[in-house]
Design a protein around this motif. Structure first.
Motif, PDB file in Angstrom:
ATOM      1  N   GLY A 163       0.912  -1.343  -0.001  1.00 28.35           N
ATOM      2  CA  GLY A 163       0.043  -0.088   0.024  1.00 28.35           C
ATOM      3  C   GLY A 163       0.978   1.313  -0.122  1.00 28.35           C
ATOM      4  N   PHE A 164       0.295   2.366  -0.267  1.00 29.41           N
ATOM      5  CA  PHE A 164       0.884   3.736  -0.641  1.00 29.41           C
ATOM      6  C   PHE A 164      -0.071   4.706  -0.007  1.00 29.41           C
ATOM      7  CE2 PHE A 164       2.249   0.952  -3.685  1.00 29.41           C
ATOM      8  CZ  PHE A 164       3.733   0.926  -3.567  1.00 29.41           C
ATOM      9  N   ARG A 165       0.382   5.457   0.858  1.00 24.58           N
ATOM     10  CA  ARG A 165      -0.381   6.521   1.548  1.00 24.58           C
ATOM     11  C   ARG A 165       0.164   7.918   1.345  1.00 24.58           C
ATOM     12  NH1 ARG A 165      -0.357   3.228   7.423  1.00 24.58           N
ATOM     13  NH2 ARG A 165      -2.595   2.133   7.077  1.00 24.58           N
ATOM     14  N   PHE A 166      -0.651   8.906   1.217  1.00 22.80           N
ATOM     15  CA  PHE A 166      -0.172  10.088   0.635  1.00 22.80           C
ATOM     16  C   PHE A 166      -1.010  11.114   1.472  1.00 22.80           C
ATOM     17  CE2 PHE A 166      -0.358   7.663  -3.004  1.00 22.80           C
ATOM     18  CZ  PHE A 166       0.625   8.035  -4.005  1.00 22.80           C
ATOM     19  N   ARG A 167      -0.370  12.211   1.650  1.00 22.79           N
ATOM     20  CA  ARG A 167      -0.887  13.212   2.622  1.00 22.79           C
ATOM     21  C   ARG A 167      -0.662  14.778   1.979  1.00 22.79           C
ATOM     22  NH1 ARG A 167      -2.749  12.636   7.356  1.00 22.79           N
ATOM     23  NH2 ARG A 167      -2.400  14.807   7.753  1.00 22.79           N
ATOM     24  N   GLU A 168      -1.397  15.721   2.187  1.00 27.17           N
ATOM     25  CA  GLU A 168      -1.148  17.074   1.469  1.00 27.17           C
ATOM     26  C   GLU A 168       0.143  17.563   1.913  1.00 27.17           C
ATOM     27  OE1 GLU A 168      -2.958  18.355  -0.497  1.00 27.17           O
ATOM     28  OE2 GLU A 168      -5.206  17.525  -0.410  1.00 27.17           O
ATOM     29  N   GLU A 169       0.800  18.105   1.165  1.00 25.65           N
ATOM     30  CA  GLU A 169       2.228  18.791   1.479  1.00 25.65           C
ATOM     31  C   GLU A 169       2.237  20.262   1.045  1.00 25.65           C
ATOM     32  OE1 GLU A 169       5.641  16.192  -0.125  1.00 25.65           O
ATOM     33  OE2 GLU A 169       3.831  14.782  -0.964  1.00 25.65           O
ATOM     34  N   GLY A 170       1.203  20.786   0.379  1.00 24.71           N
ATOM     35  CA  GLY A 170       1.373  22.145   0.043  1.00 24.71           C
ATOM     36  C   GLY A 170       2.643  22.323  -1.220  1.00 24.71           C
ATOM     37  N   GLY A 171       2.483  23.786  -1.546  1.00 22.23           N
ATOM     38  CA  GLY A 171       3.339  23.919  -2.663  1.00 22.23           C
ATOM     39  C   GLY A 171       2.940  23.152  -3.906  1.00 22.23           C
ATOM     40  N   GLY A 172       1.989  22.918  -4.202  1.00 23.60           N
ATOM     41  CA  GLY A 172       1.486  22.515  -5.451  1.00 23.60           C
ATOM     42  C   GLY A 172       1.679  20.889  -5.416  1.00 23.60           C
ATOM     43  N   LYS A 173       1.826  20.264  -4.249  1.00 21.84           N
ATOM     44  CA  LYS A 173       1.996  18.723  -4.143  1.00 21.84           C
ATOM     45  C   LYS A 173       0.973  17.865  -3.496  1.00 21.84           C
ATOM     46  CE  LYS A 173       6.192  19.585  -1.913  1.00 21.84           C
ATOM     47  NZ  LYS A 173       7.493  19.397  -1.470  1.00 21.84           N
ATOM     48  N   SER A 174      -0.032  18.214  -4.036  1.00 21.59           N
ATOM     49  CA  SER A 174      -1.292  17.432  -3.673  1.00 21.59           C
ATOM     50  C   SER A 174      -1.568  16.394  -4.124  1.00 21.59           C
ATOM     51  CB  SER A 174      -2.740  18.220  -3.818  1.00 21.59           C
ATOM     52  OG  SER A 174      -3.881  17.494  -3.667  1.00 21.59           O
ATOM     53  N   PRO A 175      -1.745  15.177  -3.286  1.00 21.17           N
ATOM     54  CA  PRO A 175      -2.112  13.996  -3.756  1.00 21.17           C
ATOM     55  C   PRO A 175      -3.080  13.426  -4.980  1.00 21.17           C
ATOM     56  CG  PRO A 175      -2.405  13.950  -1.580  1.00 21.17           C
ATOM     57  CD  PRO A 175      -2.390  15.312  -1.934  1.00 21.17           C
ATOM     58  N   MET A 176      -3.973  14.739  -5.029  1.00 17.67           N
ATOM     59  CA  MET A 176      -4.931  14.383  -6.106  1.00 17.67           C
ATOM     60  C   MET A 176      -4.363  14.236  -7.360  1.00 17.67           C
ATOM     61  SD  MET A 176      -7.558  14.458  -4.145  1.00 17.67           S
ATOM     62  CE  MET A 176      -7.811  14.712  -2.269  1.00 17.67           C
ATOM     63  N   GLY A 177      -4.893  12.953  -8.134  1.00 17.83           N
ATOM     64  CA  GLY A 177      -4.488  12.549  -9.354  1.00 17.83           C
ATOM     65  C   GLY A 177      -3.112  11.919  -9.416  1.00 17.83           C
ATOM     66  N   ALA A 178      -2.501  11.805  -8.310  1.00 18.05           N
ATOM     67  CA  ALA A 178      -1.184  10.927  -8.194  1.00 18.05           C
ATOM     68  C   ALA A 178      -1.366   9.315  -8.673  1.00 18.05           C
ATOM     69  CB  ALA A 178      -0.474  10.931  -6.819  1.00 18.05           C
TER      70      ALA A 178
END
Length: 607
Positions: free
Chosen positions: A517-532
């Motif tokens: 599994g792979f978990r994503f979090r919001e990071e700011g600076g244009g690095k949102s998980p949305m669409g990863a």
């Protein structure tokens, strides 16, 4: 289909297939035709021994807010950063937080209640690296700023003022469609067909609903209208139930998938600058359905993202087609009837752009009056399975209004004025639903087991998740981090009493395969998980998942990509790619483990 359980031993069975009934010419004492012959020779039986793998660990009755009829949408999001999702019922302003093994406690989501909302999404809309709560109210979109602790402690502010006011917003999906580093939004609305409304051509190509909106973010969580300029004007009147920004052609641009009742699926290709071209006819051969929701997954494990559109089928229409019956003066209705009532359509991605229906679609097509859905590999064999919520209104009687629509009411034509047609419908409802008839009632939920991409078999009763209660929202997630995805849903019941519930089913399947599994979090600076997008390569093949919003029906899945691996004992590599072209590659990542993923610090030039 009928299921049964053996009370003396842990054995469950399902009978399924065609039951042939011959009717006598005479009628019984209650005026109904008598049965002359029943042929059960085409039925088959499926059995399963052992305790069911799904255990109900929470079933909580929840009243909707005052002046609202719903507790949805159902959202999963790891607000506090512990790696496990909180469970959110947005319209009720509730968040369920995990308090020990299989125990959850509810508390308010927003300190300042948002009031009546219709849909919502959680993501970082102001670019500070913390998830916000964006909800749709009649006035427009309201943003509740999040905190690093996963709380929403500030009053909401108007992020976009709707004109005209929103009537029935059903879905919000978000993603950076124009590559400027912030999350834009598509909002879809549903229009309930009014009594007496002319049905043709609106029963198969409705475009007379409340307007959808494409909204561009200024980077600080303020939105401006861009629907027409972005090329989405011609079909913005669809009666939309679900929509997702998702990269459907692997070019690093987030395209738009829209699923609508009384129409089906529409697909729009993004040019990378936020302008969309309608490619529905090019990418999908047959689009029609009473579209209710969708799921995105790699169903045949070929490394390409597929689309499952949920669409209602009709037993009455099936019988009419089987008997070759239609009204000779309505050839158009006959042609569209079978296409609209096909049910669910599974579109497998082609090697180049576009999708095709294969025999795999037939095995999952007819699930009922379906709503939410989730694609999740509950047995970790490497092929995503599908759970589908069913049922409109189950009431006192199994007699159902649905045949009345296809036998009679669809044929009200342009010569009947609205007032007369409304009077007719009201009288019909008083005689049927008003006296206890159901409408799309007594339909069990379905769990389709993926047979290695060759077919699906329905096993919900065998695994003890075939609820007969009318259900709506569905999501799946590994709530306890054990590598086995669990199942969550909401019910919407009207008889014997009106009630709604949240239910959680824990997956305890023994001897399932390996997983990663792979978990994503919001990071700011244009690095949102949305669409990863995550692609894994193992055993000579590939599989893919993408982080999206707006799928299922009035729901949001967690920012997690989970893959079953079957008996594979190694993943050669995992490639994570963001819509702006940045990539991360993990060589031989550990199995049976969740990997926390962060985007690269430096941008990679786009090809």
């Amino acid at each position: 289909m009928r299921g049964s359980a053996n009370v003396l031993s842990p054995t469950r069975a399902i009978l399924e297939g065609d039951l042939i009934v011959g009717w006598a010419t005479n009628r019984s004492g209650d005026g109904l035709k008598a049965v002359k012959r029943i042929d059960a020779s085409r039925l088959t039986i499926k059995t399963r021994r052992g305790e069911p793998p799904f255990h109900l660990i929470l079933s909580e009755r929840i009243a909707p807010p005052e002046n609202s009829n719903s507790i949805d949408p159902l959202i999963l999001y790891d607000l506090d950063g512990d790696g496990l999702s909180e469970i959110i019922l947005a319209d009720k302003n509730l968040v369920f937080r995990r308090r020990g093994e299989d125990r959850y406690e509810a508390e308010p989501l927003c300190k300042y209640p948002p009031g009546l909302i219709s849909t919502a999404v959680i993501a970082d809309f102001d670019g500070d690296g913390v998830a916000d709560f964006l909800c749709a109210k009649s006035e427009g979109l309201v943003l509740f700023k999040g905190s690093p602790q996963g709380t929403f402690d500030q009053p909401g502010r108007m992020a976009w003022l709707a004109s005209p006011r929103l009537t029935n917003a059903m879905v919000l999906t978000c993603g950076d469609i124009d590559q400027d580093g912030d999350l834009d939004v598509f909002l879809g609305q549903y229009k309930v067909p009014t009594l007496g409304q002319i049905l043709r051509p609106n029963f198969y190509d409705a475009n007379d609903g409340h307007s959808a909106n494409l909204l561009l973010n200024d980077g600080h969580g303020h939105f401006t209208e861009a629907t027409e300029a972005a090329g989405l004007g011609p079909k913005r009147g669809r009666r939309i139930y679900s929509a997702s920004f998702v990269d459907l052609d692997h070019d690093d641009n987030l395209d738009l998938l829209v699923v609508s009742d009384f129409a089906g699926v529409d697909v729009y290709r993004n040019d990378g600058h936020g302008h969309f071209t309608d490619v529905t006819g090019e990418w999908v051969a047959e689009t029609h359905a009473f579209g209710m929701g969708h799921a995105l997954a790699d169903f045949n494990a070929d490394g390409r993202l597929d689309v499952l559109m949920i669409g209602m089928n009709s037993p009455t229409a099936d019988r009419l087609e089987h008997l070759n019956l239609w009204r000779p003066d309505r050839a158009e209705d006959h042609a569209m009837r079978s296409r609209m009532t096909f049910g669910n359509r599974l579109y497998l991605a082609r090697t180049n752009s576009g999708f095709e229906q294969t025999p795999l679609s037939e095995s999952i097509a007819r699930s009922g009056w379906s709503w939410g859905c989730s694609a999740f590999d509950f047995d970790n064999d490497g092929f995503p399975d599908v759970y589908i919520a069913n049922g409109m209104q189950s009431k006192q009687s199994v007699r159902d209004y649905e045949p009345e629509f296809w036998l009679h009411d669809i044929y009200i034509d342009d010569s009947v004025d609205d007032a007369t047609a409304t009077a007719y419908f009201m009288g019909k409802f008083s005689r049927t639903r008003g006296t206890g008839w159901s409408y799309g009632g007594y339909e069990k939920n379905r769990l389709y087991l993926n047979q290695r991409g060759g077919s699906f078999i329905e096993v919900a009763h065998l695994l003890d998740v075939a609820l007969e209660e009318d259900s709506r929202c569905v999501v799946s997630d590994d709530l306890d981090g054990d590598g086995q995805p669990d199942l969550l849903l909401t019910t919407f019941e009207v008889w014997p009493e009106e009630k709604q519930t949240l239910r959680i089913y824990k997956n305890t399947l023994a001897n399932s395969g390996h997983w990663i599994g792979f978990r994503f979090r919001e990071e700011g600076g244009g690095k949102s998980p949305m669409g990863a997008r995550v692609t894994i390569h193992y055993g000579g093949r590939s599989a893919v998942r993408e982080i999206v919003t707006g799928d299922s029906s009035r729901a949001q899945h967690a920012n997690t990509a989970h893959f079953g691996l079957g008996q594979a004992d190694k993943v050669d590599r995992a490639e994570i790619r963001w819509p702006d072209g940045r990539t991360v590659t993990l060589r031989e990542p550990a199995l049976d483990h969740y990997h926390a993923i962060r985007a690269p610090v430096k941008d990679r030039p786009r090809p």
